[in-house]
Design an enzyme around this catalytic site. Structure first.
Site, mmCIF file in Angstrom:
data_model
loop_
_atom_site.group_PDB
_atom_site.id
_atom_site.type_symbol
_atom_site.label_atom_id
_atom_site.label_comp_id
_atom_site.label_asym_id
_atom_site.label_seq_id
_atom_site.Cartn_x
_atom_site.Cartn_y
_atom_site.Cartn_z
ATOM 1 N NE ARG A 60 32.376 -48.853 19.291
ATOM 2 C CZ ARG A 60 32.750 -49.779 18.953
ATOM 3 N NH1 ARG A 60 32.127 -50.394 17.991
ATOM 4 N NH2 ARG A 60 33.588 -50.347 19.712
ATOM 5 C CE LYS B 113 19.149 -30.642 26.507
ATOM 6 N NZ LYS B 113 18.807 -29.734 27.480
ATOM 7 C CD GLU C 49 8.968 -29.104 30.763
ATOM 8 O OE1 GLU C 49 9.197 -27.927 30.338
ATOM 9 O OE2 GLU C 49 9.619 -30.010 31.406
ATOM 10 C CE LYS D 41 13.039 -29.884 23.103
ATOM 11 N NZ LYS D 41 13.083 -30.900 24.281
ATOM 12 C CD GLU E 77 21.166 -27.064 27.421
ATOM 13 O OE1 GLU E 77 20.087 -27.681 26.962
ATOM 14 O OE2 GLU E 77 21.407 -26.607 28.240
ATOM 15 N NE ARG F 7 17.808 -29.075 23.226
ATOM 16 C CZ ARG F 7 17.721 -30.195 22.931
ATOM 17 N NH1 ARG F 7 18.423 -30.449 21.963
ATOM 18 N NH2 ARG F 7 16.833 -31.206 23.432
ATOM 19 C CG ASN G 198 17.428 -26.631 30.549
ATOM 20 O OD1 ASN G 198 16.731 -27.499 30.878
ATOM 21 N ND2 ASN G 198 18.480 -26.447 29.951
ATOM 22 C CG HIS H 222 13.730 -27.422 33.368
ATOM 23 N ND1 HIS H 222 12.955 -26.395 32.974
ATOM 24 C CD2 HIS H 222 13.568 -28.661 32.783
ATOM 25 C CE1 HIS H 222 12.153 -27.165 32.233
ATOM 26 N NE2 HIS H 222 12.406 -28.438 32.006
ATOM 27 C CG HIS I 203 16.857 -30.677 36.731
ATOM 28 N ND1 HIS I 203 17.778 -30.528 35.722
ATOM 29 C CD2 HIS I 203 15.482 -31.312 36.455
ATOM 30 C CE1 HIS I 203 16.955 -30.781 34.754
ATOM 31 N NE2 HIS I 203 15.672 -31.288 34.956
ATOM 32 C CG HIS J 249 10.542 -32.921 34.722
ATOM 33 N ND1 HIS J 249 11.793 -32.567 35.101
ATOM 34 C CD2 HIS J 249 10.269 -32.365 33.593
ATOM 35 C CE1 HIS J 249 12.144 -31.907 34.362
ATOM 36 N NE2 HIS J 249 11.404 -31.623 33.268
HETATM 37 P P1 NAD Z 1 6.661 -40.042 32.965
HETATM 38 O O1 NAD Z 1 7.438 -40.730 31.800
HETATM 39 O O2 NAD Z 1 7.158 -40.691 34.300
HETATM 40 O O3 NAD Z 1 5.086 -40.335 32.839
HETATM 41 C C1 NAD Z 1 4.144 -40.168 33.777
HETATM 42 C C2 NAD Z 1 3.400 -41.207 34.367
HETATM 43 O O4 NAD Z 1 2.278 -41.400 33.431
HETATM 44 C C3 NAD Z 1 3.992 -42.590 34.460
HETATM 45 O O5 NAD Z 1 3.560 -43.297 35.464
HETATM 46 C C4 NAD Z 1 3.655 -43.161 33.187
HETATM 47 O O6 NAD Z 1 3.697 -44.778 33.444
HETATM 48 C C5 NAD Z 1 2.008 -42.761 32.925
HETATM 49 N N1 NAD Z 1 1.605 -42.906 31.689
HETATM 50 C C6 NAD Z 1 2.299 -42.355 30.551
HETATM 51 N N2 NAD Z 1 1.452 -42.309 29.343
HETATM 52 C C7 NAD Z 1 0.333 -42.451 29.851
HETATM 53 C C8 NAD Z 1 -0.855 -42.708 29.287
HETATM 54 N N3 NAD Z 1 -1.146 -42.427 28.143
HETATM 55 N N4 NAD Z 1 -2.110 -42.938 30.199
HETATM 56 C C9 NAD Z 1 -1.631 -43.307 31.420
HETATM 57 N N5 NAD Z 1 -0.694 -43.235 31.910
HETATM 58 C C10 NAD Z 1 0.447 -42.810 31.369
HETATM 59 O O7 NAD Z 1 6.579 -38.680 33.077
HETATM 60 P P2 NAD Z 1 6.847 -37.395 32.021
HETATM 61 O O8 NAD Z 1 5.972 -36.431 32.679
HETATM 62 O O9 NAD Z 1 6.009 -38.115 30.712
HETATM 63 O O10 NAD Z 1 8.449 -37.188 31.867
HETATM 64 C C11 NAD Z 1 9.006 -36.800 32.755
HETATM 65 C C12 NAD Z 1 10.478 -37.148 32.375
HETATM 66 O O11 NAD Z 1 10.816 -36.715 31.159
HETATM 67 C C13 NAD Z 1 11.434 -36.725 33.513
HETATM 68 O O12 NAD Z 1 12.484 -37.647 33.596
HETATM 69 C C14 NAD Z 1 12.133 -35.620 32.626
HETATM 70 O O13 NAD Z 1 13.448 -35.630 33.066
HETATM 71 C C15 NAD Z 1 12.272 -35.836 31.354
HETATM 72 N N6 NAD Z 1 12.163 -34.957 30.480
HETATM 73 C C16 NAD Z 1 13.106 -34.782 29.180
HETATM 74 C C17 NAD Z 1 13.284 -34.001 28.450
HETATM 75 C C18 NAD Z 1 14.019 -34.012 27.350
HETATM 76 O O14 NAD Z 1 14.039 -33.112 26.387
HETATM 77 N N7 NAD Z 1 14.577 -35.232 27.027
HETATM 78 C C19 NAD Z 1 12.324 -32.708 28.620
HETATM 79 C C20 NAD Z 1 11.435 -32.547 29.528
HETATM 80 C C21 NAD Z 1 11.402 -33.798 30.514
HETATM 81 N N1 GLY Z 2 13.979 -29.784 27.841
HETATM 82 C C1 GLY Z 2 14.864 -29.411 27.422
HETATM 83 C C2 GLY Z 2 15.651 -29.440 26.291
HETATM 84 O O1 GLY Z 2 15.239 -30.406 25.473
HETATM 85 O O2 GLY Z 2 16.530 -28.723 25.888
#
Ligand code: NAD
Ligand code: GLY
Length: 365
Positions: free
Chosen positions: A123, A145, A187, A229, A239, A243, A247, A250, A254, A267
């Protein structure tokens, strides 16, 4: 020995407030981690690409704790409930208790999954974000998130769950592929568009420097993004209002990610193409000037991001995926659109015909 420069920002959420540490080489700074760990057990969650690069350094920084790790397959297509179970398996097999800390070492996929696992395990156990992509350092590691995807919709199963701290080691970006760097810039540009016009101007002037990986420029872009942010999250953690502006692009993006199959489009790439659609729609509704659409498209293109959606996705498919967006209320789609560069709004006040026209045009390009 040289003392490391650590920029510290704060996410102000009362009793759940936490720092964001930004700097070169922070992965080795065990003191940063230790001050945010209460229990004796630490589980590092990472993936098979990042593990050979940074797992040992991270584990070294956690010296003195019972340190374990779980290495997940790499890719958006593995951001699923099924793969999430591997984190729970590792925590249970190692008899981790409710004072254990989960450390997310990786990009947004690892951060979102490890955070969701931490929210659910017994939990809720503490967790720390160690973002290693530009996208995760400027966006996903901040704000709590967490989620996994569902075949019918992106990030549809998750929780708001804040980390204890964010440790953004900018040196980890040295190994990041160029395509991923560009994805992160989508972003970064978003912050300029939704609320920070002077940052957008700075980006127009410095995009080539960022692409050339100038350390000072990157550190500045990360810090300014995180300031934006953190302010938004502090104002609206769950949100209920402002917030949602984060998006921008997005809802279209998405739909692209889910529509072509998770992992095919990054992404950030999908967000970039979606941002152009949002800008065009804003223009057709008479809010955004045509010249601003050109500036936005030009900056995204210069950041080596796609400005058109995938040719294989039809308008009907977009609309189907957009209908399950988290911003839909009582069946009504709401979109983040632009009044001008530096000012966004969320609205359902548009004719579906305009939306269809924008998507049709994007599909035809
Ligand atoms: P990712 O986590 O898939 O990383 C991208 C690629 O880079 C992967 O292949 C990873 O293994 C590689 N990688 C990571 N760090 C590295 C490094 N230092 N050196 C070499 N390779 C490396 O993608 P991302 O763009 O980081 O994140 C996208 C994800 O984040 C999506 O799922 C999206 O929905 C999510 N997201 C979440 C929020 C949130 O607020 N929680 C906001 C924006 C995006
Ligand atoms: N990336 C969108 C949020 O954090 O709200």
């Amino acid at each position: 020995m040289n003392k490391k420069i650590i920029n510290t920002l704060n996410v102000d959420l009362k009793e759940r407030s936490y720092p964001i540490y930004i700097g070169e080489g922070l992965l080795c700074e065990s003191g940063l981690f230790k001050r945010h760990i209460e229990g004796q057990q630490v589980m590092v969650v990472t993936n098979e690409t990042i593990a050979p690069l940074y797992l040992d350094t991270c584990l070294d920084a956690l010296d003195g704790f019972q340190r374990e790790s779980v290495v997940l397959p790499d890719g958006e297509q593995y951001k699923t409930l099924e793969i999430l179970t591997k984190i729970f398996d590792a925590l249970l097999e190692k008899r981790f208790d409710r004072f254990a800390t989960v450390v997310a070492l990786g990009g947004g996929v690892i951060g979102d999954m490890a955070g969701f696992a931490a929210a659910c395990y017994q939990r809720g156990v503490p967790f720390i974000q160690v973002p290693t992509t530009l996208l995760s350092q400027v966006d996903s590691s901040v704000g709590g998130k967490t989620a996994v995807n569902h075949p019918l919709g992106k990030n549809m199963i998750g929780a708001f769950y804040q980390p204890r701290c964010v440790v953004a080691d900018t040196q980890t970006l040295d190994s990041l592929p160029d395509r991923e760097l560009s994805a992160g810039l989508a972003e970064v540009i978003k912050y300029g568009l939704i609320r920070d016009e002077s940052f957008f101007l700075w980006l127009e002037q410095n995009i080539d420097t960022l692409l050339a990986r100038d350390a000072t420029a990157l550190a500045y872009a990360i810090e300014r993004s995180c300031i934006n942010k953190a302010e938004i999250v502090a104002a609206d953690e769950k949100e209920q209002g402002v917030r949602a502006l984060l998006n921008l692009g997005h809802t279209f993006g998405h739909a692209i990610e889910a529509g072509v199959g998770y992992g095919k489009w990054l992404h950030g790439e999908a967000v970039a193409a979606g941002t152009v659609m949002a800008a065009e729609m804003s223009c057709q509704l008479g809010w955004l000037e045509e010249a601003s659409v050109v500036r936005i498209t030009t900056l995204l293109r210069r950041a080596r991001l796609p400005i058109n959606g995938p040719p294989e996705l039809s308008a009907a498919q977009y609309l189907e995926f957009m209908a399950v967006d988290k911003k839909v209320i009582a069946g009504k789609l709401r979109l983040v659109l632009l009044e001008k560069i530096g000012k966004a709004l969320i609205t359902s006040d548009f004719s579906p015909k305009v939306l269809e026209r924008v998507i049709d045009a994007a599909c035809a390009r």
